[in-house]
Motif scaffolding. Structure first.
Motif, PDB file in Angstrom:
ATOM      1  N   ALA B  54      55.517  65.259   2.660  1.00  0.00           N
ATOM      2  CA  ALA B  54      55.161  64.761   3.992  1.00  0.00           C
ATOM      3  C   ALA B  54      55.286  65.902   4.984  1.00  0.00           C
ATOM      4  O   ALA B  54      56.124  66.794   4.823  1.00  0.00           O
ATOM      5  CB  ALA B  54      56.073  63.605   4.380  1.00  0.00           C
ATOM      6  N   PHE B  55      54.437  65.875   5.972  1.00  0.00           N
ATOM      7  CA  PHE B  55      54.416  66.939   6.975  1.00  0.00           C
ATOM      8  C   PHE B  55      54.303  66.338   8.367  1.00  0.00           C
ATOM      9  O   PHE B  55      53.583  65.362   8.563  1.00  0.00           O
ATOM     10  CB  PHE B  55      53.210  67.870   6.765  1.00  0.00           C
ATOM     11  CG  PHE B  55      52.997  68.251   5.338  1.00  0.00           C
ATOM     12  CD1 PHE B  55      53.720  69.274   4.764  1.00  0.00           C
ATOM     13  CD2 PHE B  55      52.081  67.575   4.560  1.00  0.00           C
ATOM     14  CE1 PHE B  55      53.539  69.610   3.445  1.00  0.00           C
ATOM     15  CE2 PHE B  55      51.885  67.895   3.235  1.00  0.00           C
ATOM     16  CZ  PHE B  55      52.620  68.920   2.674  1.00  0.00           C
ATOM     17  N   HIS B  56      55.019  66.938   9.274  1.00  0.00           N
ATOM     18  CA  HIS B  56      54.870  66.576  10.678  1.00  0.00           C
ATOM     19  C   HIS B  56      54.056  67.674  11.343  1.00  0.00           C
ATOM     20  O   HIS B  56      54.333  68.856  11.127  1.00  0.00           O
ATOM     21  CB  HIS B  56      56.231  66.470  11.361  1.00  0.00           C
ATOM     22  CG  HIS B  56      57.053  65.308  10.878  1.00  0.00           C
ATOM     23  ND1 HIS B  56      57.994  65.422   9.885  1.00  0.00           N
ATOM     24  CD2 HIS B  56      57.050  64.009  11.249  1.00  0.00           C
ATOM     25  CE1 HIS B  56      58.549  64.242   9.664  1.00  0.00           C
ATOM     26  NE2 HIS B  56      57.996  63.357  10.468  1.00  0.00           N
ATOM     27  N   ILE B  57      53.083  67.302  12.131  1.00  0.00           N
ATOM     28  CA  ILE B  57      52.301  68.299  12.871  1.00  0.00           C
ATOM     29  C   ILE B  57      52.549  68.057  14.355  1.00  0.00           C
ATOM     30  O   ILE B  57      52.208  66.991  14.880  1.00  0.00           O
ATOM     31  CB  ILE B  57      50.796  68.208  12.525  1.00  0.00           C
ATOM     32  CG1 ILE B  57      50.612  68.350  11.005  1.00  0.00           C
ATOM     33  CG2 ILE B  57      50.014  69.289  13.258  1.00  0.00           C
ATOM     34  CD1 ILE B  57      49.189  68.175  10.513  1.00  0.00           C
ATOM     35  N   TYR B  58      53.177  69.024  14.989  1.00  0.00           N
ATOM     36  CA  TYR B  58      53.545  68.898  16.394  1.00  0.00           C
ATOM     37  C   TYR B  58      52.610  69.736  17.256  1.00  0.00           C
ATOM     38  O   TYR B  58      52.115  70.777  16.814  1.00  0.00           O
ATOM     39  CB  TYR B  58      54.974  69.392  16.614  1.00  0.00           C
ATOM     40  CG  TYR B  58      56.021  68.640  15.818  1.00  0.00           C
ATOM     41  CD1 TYR B  58      56.532  67.433  16.274  1.00  0.00           C
ATOM     42  CD2 TYR B  58      56.507  69.143  14.613  1.00  0.00           C
ATOM     43  CE1 TYR B  58      57.495  66.745  15.547  1.00  0.00           C
ATOM     44  CE2 TYR B  58      57.458  68.464  13.873  1.00  0.00           C
ATOM     45  CZ  TYR B  58      57.957  67.259  14.351  1.00  0.00           C
ATOM     46  OH  TYR B  58      58.902  66.583  13.629  1.00  0.00           O
ATOM     47  N   ASN B  63      55.523  67.427  20.836  1.00  0.00           N
ATOM     48  CA  ASN B  63      55.201  66.022  20.557  1.00  0.00           C
ATOM     49  C   ASN B  63      54.501  65.907  19.203  1.00  0.00           C
ATOM     50  O   ASN B  63      53.723  66.791  18.834  1.00  0.00           O
ATOM     51  CB  ASN B  63      54.272  65.458  21.642  1.00  0.00           C
ATOM     52  CG  ASN B  63      54.876  65.611  23.016  1.00  0.00           C
ATOM     53  OD1 ASN B  63      56.042  65.287  23.235  1.00  0.00           O
ATOM     54  ND2 ASN B  63      54.086  66.140  23.942  1.00  0.00           N
ATOM     55  N   LEU B  64      54.776  64.817  18.506  1.00  0.00           N
ATOM     56  CA  LEU B  64      54.136  64.610  17.215  1.00  0.00           C
ATOM     57  C   LEU B  64      52.647  64.328  17.433  1.00  0.00           C
ATOM     58  O   LEU B  64      52.276  63.359  18.094  1.00  0.00           O
ATOM     59  CB  LEU B  64      54.787  63.436  16.468  1.00  0.00           C
ATOM     60  CG  LEU B  64      54.263  63.192  15.065  1.00  0.00           C
ATOM     61  CD1 LEU B  64      54.701  64.292  14.100  1.00  0.00           C
ATOM     62  CD2 LEU B  64      54.717  61.841  14.539  1.00  0.00           C
ATOM     63  N   ALA B  65      51.817  65.198  16.865  1.00  0.00           N
ATOM     64  CA  ALA B  65      50.375  65.013  17.008  1.00  0.00           C
ATOM     65  C   ALA B  65      49.813  64.275  15.797  1.00  0.00           C
ATOM     66  O   ALA B  65      48.986  63.372  15.935  1.00  0.00           O
ATOM     67  CB  ALA B  65      49.689  66.367  17.157  1.00  0.00           C
TER      68      ALA B  65
END
Lengths: 96, 228
Positions: B54-58, B63-65
């Motif tokens: 899983a990846f978070h793209i900020y 802010n989480l985009a």
């Protein structure tokens, strides 16, 4: 070229073989259509059954030899590994 | 009324659907929203994830985009990109066409419109020494490339070890549409937490479909990250 049919409008059209296993939009109605199979089916089955033949099958043979010779420890050990190999094979083939 | 005629006011139940009758699926996604048009993002791989990835793209404001999730136990790679961490709004779907990922092609599908946006193909043999990808349009025609910078460093990464070289010279990917640079992905120096800065700043003319750009970043993180 591969022939594919739209699930919604039944329009039949051809796509390049490189698209096998991918997704395309129907040129008639635009519905997303999944192309069956995988682009590397031959490699996949070759590696899967080849790997099973090399890593799994010998243990099955050893289990049979163990049963025939009355060596239960050998039969149980080899049989367990063979059963595990069969489970992995089934998971790879049908699990997804 | 003669036989075979359809009464007035009734529709022919056997009529083939026409393109005009079919409306695209309603979408709540606003592609003009600023979140799609930022020049920089940071993608961070979730560390404590046992199965899948899983990846978070900020965005640069923190802010989480986007939130990306790779499905576990799938023979054919399946990566989804959502607009939120609760995974209520699926934006993109990245699907492999095959199982063996040496030289694999990944279709990028806009989940909101169910339209194929294009595809990304990993060059299998070239990637043994230096990661190389091609960016393809809907008809599988190459429109651009994405390559790991510096062939010498790429070879060092493979033979000395990713973690050591990553401390000294982190991995960097450059993307081109034709010969025009459109993005740059820079990995951080931390070998334990994969974090990549996505810079779409070079794409001043908007040549790159940003959906393909975001998909390319997710694939770099998921596929190349797994190899590391």
């Amino acid at each position: 070229m591969l022939e594919t049919a739209c699930s919604q409008c039944n329009h039949v059209w051809s796509v390049p073989p490189s698209k096998k296993g991918g997704s395309v939009n129907c040129p008639s109605c635009g519905v997303l259509t999944e192309l069956d199979g995988a682009s590397d089916t031959g490699w996949f089955y070759g590696l899967t059954f080849g790997g099973f033949a090399v890593l799994g099958l010998p243990f099955g043979v050893m289990a049979v030899i163990g049963i025939l010779n009355g060596s239960m420890s050998m039969a149980v050990c080899s049989g367990s590994i063979f059963a595990l190999a069969v489970l992995v094979l089934l998971f790879v083939l049908f699990g997804s | 009324m003669s036989d075979g005629q359809i009464p007035e006011g009734e529709q022919n139940p056997y009529a083939q659907p026409t393109t005009e009758n079919i409306q695209p699926a309603p979408t709540n996604v606003d592609y003009s929203a600023p979140v799609y048009h930022q020049s920089q993002y940071i993608i961070r791989r979730k560390v404590l994830k046992i199965f899948g990835a899983a990846f978070h793209i900020y965005d640069m404001a923190g802010n989480l985009a986007f939130y990306s999730k790779q499905k576990a136990f799938k023979l054919k790679e399946d990566i989804r990109i959502y607009g939120d961490q609760a995974m209520t709004s699926e934006l993109l779907c990245i699907k492999a066409r095959g199982v063996i990922d040496l030289g694999m092609t990944y279709d990028v599908i806009d989940s909101t419109t169910q339209q194929v946006v294009g595809s990304l193909r990993r060059k299998g043999l070239k990637s043994i020494l230096r990661d190389s990808w091609t960016i393809q349009d809907v008809n599988d025609q190459e429109i651009g490339t994405m390559t790991e910078e510096s062939g010498a460093l790429a070879i060092l990464r493979r033979f000395i070890g990713g973690a050591l070289v990553q401390l000294v010279a982190p991995q960097q990917f450059n993307g081109y549409i034709g010969d025009v640079p459109v993005f740059q992905f820079n990995q951080n120096r931390n070998p334990f937490v994969q974090k990549i800065t996505l810079d779409y700043g070079p794409d001043v003319n908007g040549l790159l479909d940003r959906r393909l750009g975001i998909a390319a970043a997710a694939l770099v993180c998921a596929i190349e990250g797994r190899q590391n």
